[in-house]
Design an enzyme around this catalytic site. Structure first.
Site, PDB file in Angstrom:
ATOM      1  N   GLU A  91       0.818  -1.202   0.000  1.00 55.06           N
ATOM      2  CA  GLU A  91       0.000   0.000   0.000  1.00 55.06           C
ATOM      3  C   GLU A  91       0.859   1.262   0.000  1.00 55.06           C
ATOM      4  OE1 GLU A  91      -2.794  -0.118   3.320  1.00 55.06           O
ATOM      5  OE2 GLU A  91      -3.017  -2.270   3.020  1.00 55.06           O
ATOM      6  N   CYS A 104       3.270   8.295   1.314  1.00 48.44           N
ATOM      7  CA  CYS A 104       3.710   7.362   2.346  1.00 48.44           C
ATOM      8  C   CYS A 104       3.892   6.009   1.663  1.00 48.44           C
ATOM      9  CB  CYS A 104       2.634   7.280   3.438  1.00 48.44           C
ATOM     10  SG  CYS A 104       2.959   5.995   4.655  1.00 48.44           S
ATOM     11  N   CYS A 111       5.682  -7.578   7.511  1.00 48.80           N
ATOM     12  CA  CYS A 111       6.641  -7.063   8.490  1.00 48.80           C
ATOM     13  C   CYS A 111       6.860  -8.150   9.533  1.00 48.80           C
ATOM     14  CB  CYS A 111       6.065  -5.809   9.162  1.00 48.80           C
ATOM     15  SG  CYS A 111       7.211  -5.005  10.315  1.00 48.80           S
ATOM     16  N   CYS A 115       4.737  -5.706  16.234  1.00 53.26           N
ATOM     17  CA  CYS A 115       4.055  -4.737  17.116  1.00 53.26           C
ATOM     18  C   CYS A 115       2.595  -5.165  17.279  1.00 53.26           C
ATOM     19  CB  CYS A 115       4.153  -3.321  16.551  1.00 53.26           C
ATOM     20  SG  CYS A 115       5.854  -2.733  16.406  1.00 53.26           S
ATOM     21  N   CYS A 118      -0.492  -3.461  15.328  1.00 56.43           N
ATOM     22  CA  CYS A 118      -0.297  -3.138  13.914  1.00 56.43           C
ATOM     23  C   CYS A 118      -0.842  -4.216  12.995  1.00 56.43           C
ATOM     24  CB  CYS A 118       1.195  -2.936  13.668  1.00 56.43           C
ATOM     25  SG  CYS A 118       1.576  -2.528  11.963  1.00 56.43           S
ATOM     26  N   CYS A 340      -2.254   1.741   7.915  1.00 52.69           N
ATOM     27  CA  CYS A 340      -2.066   0.488   8.653  1.00 52.69           C
ATOM     28  C   CYS A 340      -2.310  -0.858   7.969  1.00 52.69           C
ATOM     29  CB  CYS A 340      -2.794   0.528  10.000  1.00 52.69           C
ATOM     30  SG  CYS A 340      -4.571   0.594  10.010  1.00 52.69           S
TER      31      CYS A 340
HETATM   32  N1  SAH Z   1       8.004   0.049  10.883  1.00 49.65           N
HETATM   33  C1  SAH Z   1       8.065   1.484  10.960  1.00 49.65           C
HETATM   34  C2  SAH Z   1       7.201   2.202   9.944  1.00 49.65           C
HETATM   35  C3  SAH Z   1       5.843   1.675   9.637  1.00 49.65           C
HETATM   36  S1  SAH Z   1       4.541   1.908  10.787  1.00 49.65           S
HETATM   37  C4  SAH Z   1       7.753   1.951  12.356  1.00 49.65           C
HETATM   38  O1  SAH Z   1       7.457   1.113  13.199  1.00 49.65           O
HETATM   39  O2  SAH Z   1       7.881   3.129  12.628  1.00 49.65           O
HETATM   40  C5  SAH Z   1       4.190   3.635  10.799  1.00 49.65           C
HETATM   41  C6  SAH Z   1       3.656   4.108  12.138  1.00 49.65           C
HETATM   42  O3  SAH Z   1       2.318   3.630  12.365  1.00 49.65           O
HETATM   43  C7  SAH Z   1       4.467   3.612  13.325  1.00 49.65           C
HETATM   44  O4  SAH Z   1       4.610   4.651  14.252  1.00 49.65           O
HETATM   45  C8  SAH Z   1       3.577   2.520  13.869  1.00 49.65           C
HETATM   46  O5  SAH Z   1       3.884   2.205  15.201  1.00 49.65           O
HETATM   47  C9  SAH Z   1       2.214   3.105  13.659  1.00 49.65           C
HETATM   48  N2  SAH Z   1       1.104   2.162  13.713  1.00 49.65           N
HETATM   49  C10 SAH Z   1       1.073   0.861  13.379  1.00 49.65           C
HETATM   50  N3  SAH Z   1      -0.137   0.335  13.590  1.00 49.65           N
HETATM   51  C11 SAH Z   1      -0.897   1.330  14.045  1.00 49.65           C
HETATM   52  C12 SAH Z   1      -2.262   1.424  14.469  1.00 49.65           C
HETATM   53  N4  SAH Z   1      -3.064   0.363  14.442  1.00 49.65           N
HETATM   54  N5  SAH Z   1      -2.702   2.629  14.881  1.00 49.65           N
HETATM   55  C13 SAH Z   1      -1.894   3.707  14.924  1.00 49.65           C
HETATM   56  N6  SAH Z   1      -0.621   3.690  14.547  1.00 49.65           N
HETATM   57  C14 SAH Z   1      -0.112   2.512  14.131  1.00 49.65           C
END
Ligand code: SAH
Length: 349
Positions: A91, A104, A111, A115, A118, A340
């Protein structure tokens, strides 16, 4: 080995590739700017037909195809699902701001960082994107929109510092004056905190903006939602940030996703302010600190709920009081689920 793709090649590599096909090296100079505008070699009528055919049969033009495109009725945000040459999808999102268009982009198919909140990590990592596939998202979005893109954020699917070489190569390609020529200062890279590669990036000395996904200020809370924290804890991460700032002079922004009942209390805000001030505001550093507060996007698999507006306001007020600048991230493309990794998941299902 997979054949390299044309968009991954820098001008010297493109010249080598053409030389192997028996072509003069100057052709690289003709082709490079066109490739970076999304013109397929097929359409380059200034090239001899035989060359176009040889390039086609080498299978090196692997431009992403628009599989789905959603346009927000609220703010014009455009979300693309791009299909890559092997059928995998990623995406990209184009956000429209007064100062220009920001794209973006994704850095990996899936990944492996895990996390908990995510969507992109749910199915694990399928593979890294090549430098050309990173660039292809920018080029394809720009071509499809017919508008210039002036800023890039590496905040889509994947962990950019888990695909270090290709991301670095991409940064240099996208910055090439003969290509789309986006300045490093207009590029942000977001990481969950792979400290060894923050250190490597520091040594490259590129004036890009680093954005660190912090989400919690103590190891216990952070490790519970971000497994990477078990390898490099909050202290190590913040000292890498300080070193990065000292070396590059670039401010770092921190992302803090607010999850109801997990990390959004006033005590959590106090802790965040204390930790940031302690690590980044020593007598020798006057690092401007900025925190982006993002109410978590609810992903059905995770069960996490976003903080309500009052909790977000209280959290921001504590930071303010402690001298930490914070903004609540404006939600763009709310009607198209613009963040996301959820579109890719829908496509998989
Ligand atoms: N892997 C990198 C970049 C991709 S995620 C990172 O971790 O920074 C981009 C941002 O979105 C990160 O800050 C991540 O923690 C956040 N993110 C992921 N899932 C999310 C969610 N469900 N709601 C809000 N932010 C989220």
């Amino acid at each position: 080995m997979e054949p390299n793709d044309l968009l991954s090649m820098n001008p010297a590599e493109l010249a080598d590739f053409l030389a192997e096909l028996g072509e003069p090296r100057y052709r690289a100079k003709q082709m490079f700017p066109l490739l970076h505008r999304g013109v397929s070699p097929d359409e380059m009528t200034n090239l001899p037909k035989s060359l176009r055919e040889r390039i086609a049969s080498a299978g090196v033009w692997r431009f992403p195809a628009v599989r789905r495109k959603l346009v927000s009725a609220l703010d014009g945000t455009v979300k693309y699902l791009f299909a890559l040459w092997d059928g995998n999808c990623v995406e990209s999102v184009v956000m429209r701001y007064e100062h220009g268009n920001t794209v973006c982009i994704s850095s990996q198919v899936g990944c492996r960082m895990g996390c908990r909140f995510c969507a992109s990590t749910i199915g694990g990592r399928v593979r890294n994107l090549s430098a050309g596939e990173l660039l292809g998202q920018v080029v394809a979005a720009q071509k499809d929109m017919g508008e210039r893109i002036s800023n890039i954020v590496l905040m889509g699917i994947g962990e950019p510092l888990d695909n270090y070489e290709n991301v670095l190569k991409f940064l240099r390609l996208v910055n090439d004056p003969a290509g789309i020529n986006i300045g490093y200062r207009h590029i942000s890279l977001s990481t969950c905190g792979i400290v060894e590669n923050i250190d490597r990036l520091r040594e490259e000395n590129l004036p890009i903006t680093l954005s660190v996904s912090l989400h919690a200020a103590d190891d216990e809370t952070r490790s519970a939602i971000m497994p990477i924290n078990r390898r490099w804890g909050v202290e190590e991460l913040l000292s890498a940030c300080r070193a990065y700032f000292r070396a590059t002079g670039r401010r770092i922004s921190f992302e803090y996703t607010l999850i109801a009942g997990k990390n959004d209390s006033e005590a959590d805000a106090e802790k965040l302010a204390r930790v940031l001030n302690a690590h980044l505001r020593s007598a020798r550093d006057t690092m401007p600190i900025h925190v982006n507060l993002i109410p978590v996007n609810e992903v059905k698999e995770t069960g996490f709920r976003h903080s309500d507006r009052a909790a977000v306001k209280r959290f921001a007020a504590v930071l303010e009081r402690r001298g930490v600048r914070a903004t609540v991230r404006r939600t763009l493309g709310a009607d198209i689920n613009a963040s996301c990794g959820q579109l890719r998941r829908q496509e998989q299902e």
